[in-house]
Write a protein that holds these residues in place. Structure first.
Motif, PDB file in Angstrom:
ATOM      1  N   TYR A   1       5.733  14.224   2.896  1.00 44.28           N
ATOM      2  CA  TYR A   1       4.397  13.674   2.563  1.00 44.28           C
ATOM      3  C   TYR A   1       3.597  13.886   3.695  1.00 44.28           C
ATOM      4  O   TYR A   1       3.207  13.195   4.471  1.00 44.28           O
ATOM      5  N   ALA A   2       3.210  15.217   4.057  1.00 43.51           N
ATOM      6  CA  ALA A   2       2.547  15.433   5.441  1.00 43.51           C
ATOM      7  C   ALA A   2       1.168  14.748   5.305  1.00 43.51           C
ATOM      8  O   ALA A   2       0.522  14.398   6.246  1.00 43.51           O
ATOM      9  N   ASP A   3       0.681  14.708   3.924  1.00 46.43           N
ATOM     10  CA  ASP A   3      -0.740  14.252   3.948  1.00 46.43           C
ATOM     11  C   ASP A   3      -0.904  12.728   4.145  1.00 46.43           C
ATOM     12  O   ASP A   3      -1.968  12.049   4.411  1.00 46.43           O
ATOM     13  N   ALA A   4       0.383  11.852   4.044  1.00 48.13           N
ATOM     14  CA  ALA A   4       0.270  10.479   4.380  1.00 48.13           C
ATOM     15  C   ALA A   4       0.797  10.005   5.596  1.00 48.13           C
ATOM     16  O   ALA A   4       0.686   9.043   6.223  1.00 48.13           O
ATOM     17  N   THR A   5       1.071  11.407   6.450  1.00 49.71           N
ATOM     18  CA  THR A   5       1.570  10.858   7.914  1.00 49.71           C
ATOM     19  C   THR A   5       0.569  10.181   8.664  1.00 49.71           C
ATOM     20  O   THR A   5       0.878   9.181   9.515  1.00 49.71           O
ATOM     21  N   VAL A   6      -0.611  10.851   8.695  1.00 46.63           N
ATOM     22  CA  VAL A   6      -1.767  10.028   9.612  1.00 46.63           C
ATOM     23  C   VAL A   6      -2.166   8.923   8.992  1.00 46.63           C
ATOM     24  O   VAL A   6      -2.274   7.968   9.932  1.00 46.63           O
ATOM     25  N   PHE A   7      -2.163   8.601   7.622  1.00 44.67           N
ATOM     26  CA  PHE A   7      -2.416   7.180   7.213  1.00 44.67           C
ATOM     27  C   PHE A   7      -1.336   6.307   7.789  1.00 44.67           C
ATOM     28  O   PHE A   7      -1.704   5.241   8.114  1.00 44.67           O
ATOM     29  N   CYS A   8      -0.071   6.633   7.676  1.00 47.10           N
ATOM     30  CA  CYS A   8       1.142   5.847   8.023  1.00 47.10           C
ATOM     31  C   CYS A   8       1.002   5.508   9.820  1.00 47.10           C
ATOM     32  O   CYS A   8       1.224   4.336   9.853  1.00 47.10           O
ATOM     33  N   LEU A   9       0.765   6.549  10.390  1.00 45.98           N
ATOM     34  CA  LEU A   9       0.511   6.412  11.700  1.00 45.98           C
ATOM     35  C   LEU A   9      -0.769   5.587  12.275  1.00 45.98           C
ATOM     36  O   LEU A   9      -0.508   4.609  12.973  1.00 45.98           O
ATOM     37  N   ALA A  10      -1.946   5.663  11.408  1.00 46.11           N
ATOM     38  CA  ALA A  10      -3.055   4.864  11.782  1.00 46.11           C
ATOM     39  C   ALA A  10      -2.616   3.403  11.583  1.00 46.11           C
ATOM     40  O   ALA A  10      -3.035   2.266  12.342  1.00 46.11           O
ATOM     41  N   LEU A  11      -2.071   2.974  10.240  1.00 47.94           N
ATOM     42  CA  LEU A  11      -1.606   1.711   9.947  1.00 47.94           C
ATOM     43  C   LEU A  11      -0.692   1.076  10.868  1.00 47.94           C
ATOM     44  O   LEU A  11      -0.839  -0.170  11.204  1.00 47.94           O
TER      45      LEU A  11
ATOM     46  N   THR B   1       0.688  -1.352   0.046  1.00 46.74           N
ATOM     47  CA  THR B   1       0.188  -0.068  -0.021  1.00 46.74           C
ATOM     48  C   THR B   1       0.776   1.366   0.034  1.00 46.74           C
ATOM     49  O   THR B   1       0.661   2.231  -0.663  1.00 46.74           O
ATOM     50  N   LEU B   2       1.968   0.988   0.727  1.00 43.48           N
ATOM     51  CA  LEU B   2       2.671   2.421   0.802  1.00 43.48           C
ATOM     52  C   LEU B   2       3.585   2.666  -0.359  1.00 43.48           C
ATOM     53  O   LEU B   2       3.790   3.712  -0.806  1.00 43.48           O
TER      54      LEU B   2
ATOM     55  N   SER C   1       7.709   4.736   9.652  1.00 45.52           N
ATOM     56  CA  SER C   1       7.186   5.371   8.488  1.00 45.52           C
ATOM     57  C   SER C   1       6.430   6.433   8.302  1.00 45.52           C
ATOM     58  O   SER C   1       6.480   7.162   7.397  1.00 45.52           O
ATOM     59  N   PRO C   2       5.687   6.748   9.702  1.00 44.99           N
ATOM     60  CA  PRO C   2       5.032   8.066   9.727  1.00 44.99           C
ATOM     61  C   PRO C   2       6.211   9.085   9.724  1.00 44.99           C
ATOM     62  O   PRO C   2       6.085  10.465   9.319  1.00 44.99           O
ATOM     63  N   ILE C   3       7.325   8.874  10.539  1.00 46.43           N
ATOM     64  CA  ILE C   3       8.567   9.792  10.469  1.00 46.43           C
ATOM     65  C   ILE C   3       8.949  10.032   9.274  1.00 46.43           C
ATOM     66  O   ILE C   3       9.350  11.270   8.660  1.00 46.43           O
ATOM     67  N   THR C   4       9.224   8.856   8.487  1.00 46.14           N
ATOM     68  CA  THR C   4       9.759   8.976   7.044  1.00 46.14           C
ATOM     69  C   THR C   4       8.977   9.856   6.183  1.00 46.14           C
ATOM     70  O   THR C   4       9.152  10.769   5.308  1.00 46.14           O
ATOM     71  N   ALA C   5       7.562   9.734   6.647  1.00 44.78           N
ATOM     72  CA  ALA C   5       6.515  10.516   5.733  1.00 44.78           C
ATOM     73  C   ALA C   5       6.710  12.070   5.925  1.00 44.78           C
ATOM     74  O   ALA C   5       6.944  12.411   4.927  1.00 44.78           O
ATOM     75  N   LEU C   6       7.100  12.303   7.282  1.00 48.55           N
ATOM     76  CA  LEU C   6       7.170  13.746   7.457  1.00 48.55           C
ATOM     77  C   LEU C   6       8.563  14.330   6.797  1.00 48.55           C
ATOM     78  O   LEU C   6       8.339  15.403   6.385  1.00 48.55           O
ATOM     79  N   VAL C   7       9.533  13.607   6.955  1.00 50.02           N
ATOM     80  CA  VAL C   7      10.803  13.806   6.617  1.00 50.02           C
ATOM     81  C   VAL C   7      11.051  14.070   4.914  1.00 50.02           C
ATOM     82  O   VAL C   7      11.575  15.027   4.520  1.00 50.02           O
TER      83      VAL C   7
ATOM     84  N   LEU D   1       7.757  -4.396  12.921  1.00 46.63           N
ATOM     85  CA  LEU D   1       7.570  -3.214  13.762  1.00 46.63           C
ATOM     86  C   LEU D   1       8.147  -2.009  13.798  1.00 46.63           C
ATOM     87  O   LEU D   1       7.725  -0.858  13.741  1.00 46.63           O
ATOM     88  N   VAL D   2       9.536  -2.038  13.670  1.00 43.72           N
ATOM     89  CA  VAL D   2      10.457  -1.046  13.484  1.00 43.72           C
ATOM     90  C   VAL D   2      10.146  -0.162  12.088  1.00 43.72           C
ATOM     91  O   VAL D   2       9.988   0.990  11.885  1.00 43.72           O
ATOM     92  N   ALA D   3       9.764  -1.025  10.986  1.00 45.43           N
ATOM     93  CA  ALA D   3       9.335  -0.438   9.716  1.00 45.43           C
ATOM     94  C   ALA D   3       8.103   0.430   9.864  1.00 45.43           C
ATOM     95  O   ALA D   3       7.990   1.406   9.390  1.00 45.43           O
TER      96      ALA D   3
END
Length: 203
Positions: free
Chosen positions: A166-176, A120-121, A157-163, A151-153
């Motif tokens: 991809y701010a719009d994908a951060t919540v998506f990554c965090l939720a999953l 998905t990512l 993922s939300p940290i990677t999205a921010l860096v 678990l590490v990946a």
């Protein structure tokens, strides 16, 4: 021009249901049957994912399960993006992930969603997906524990999205990522006790 999501709710609903149905396909069980490996739910951890298929000793079946489980998440995202818009792609990704974890075909008792999460990512924002795959691969190579790598990946993922911007994908990554941690509660307990099996260990 693609109509706004607000005016295409029926199509959005159909797309999400299709994504969930696609995510519900238990490719691990399918591969186990095709390769004559028996009922995967009676092997090792009983999980329907690629790691448990690998415990049968059949690497090809495990690889195909990994690709197909990742592919169903990617296809769901790409299809929703094509038919609707980016917000719909994220919803479809979540639906495919939930389909894998809680498949209607197996009484809502499914896998842990790692491969589907990665697929998905990759489709949603390939740099985030590539980074998550790299984190998984490095962690797995160092510690030889699939659940720890997952678990590490997921956590990264939300940290990677921010860096990566991809701010719009951060919540998506965090939720999953939260869902992956919830699905891995037994694994986390075994990791704490030092009892989690290593990659490739046969059942």
């Amino acid at each position: 021009m693609i109509p706004a999501i607000e005016t295409t709710l029926p199509l959005l609903g159909q797309t999400v249901l299709l994504a969930y149905g696609l995510g519900s396909i238990p490719f691990g069980l399918v591969m186990a049957r095709l390769f004559g490996l028996g009922d995967l739910r009676q092997v090792g951890s009983g999980n329907i994912g690629a790691t448990n298929v690998l415990r049968t000793g059949n690497r090809l079946a495990a690889f195909l399960t990994l690709v197909l489980d990742a592919g169903k998440g990617a296809i769901a995202v790409l299809l929703a993006r094509l038919l609707l818009a980016e917000d719909a792609a994220q919803l479809a990704g979540v639906a495919a992930f939930l389909g894998h974890c809680f498949p209607i075909f197996l009484g809502f008792k499914g896998g842990k969603g790692v491969a589907t999460f990665l697929g998905t990512l990759l489709a949603l924002a390939w740099p985030i997906g590539a980074a998550a795959c790299a984190v998984w691969a490095v962690t797995a190579a160092l510690f030889r524990i699939s659940s720890l790598a997952a678990l590490v990946a997921a956590a990264a993922s939300p940290i990677t999205a921010l860096v990566l911007g991809y701010a719009d994908a951060t919540v998506f990554c965090l939720a999953l990522a939260v869902l992956i941690f919830i699905r891995h509660q037994p694994n986390i307990a075994r990791l704490v006790r030092g009892e989690e099996p290593r990659i490739g260990k046969k059942a």
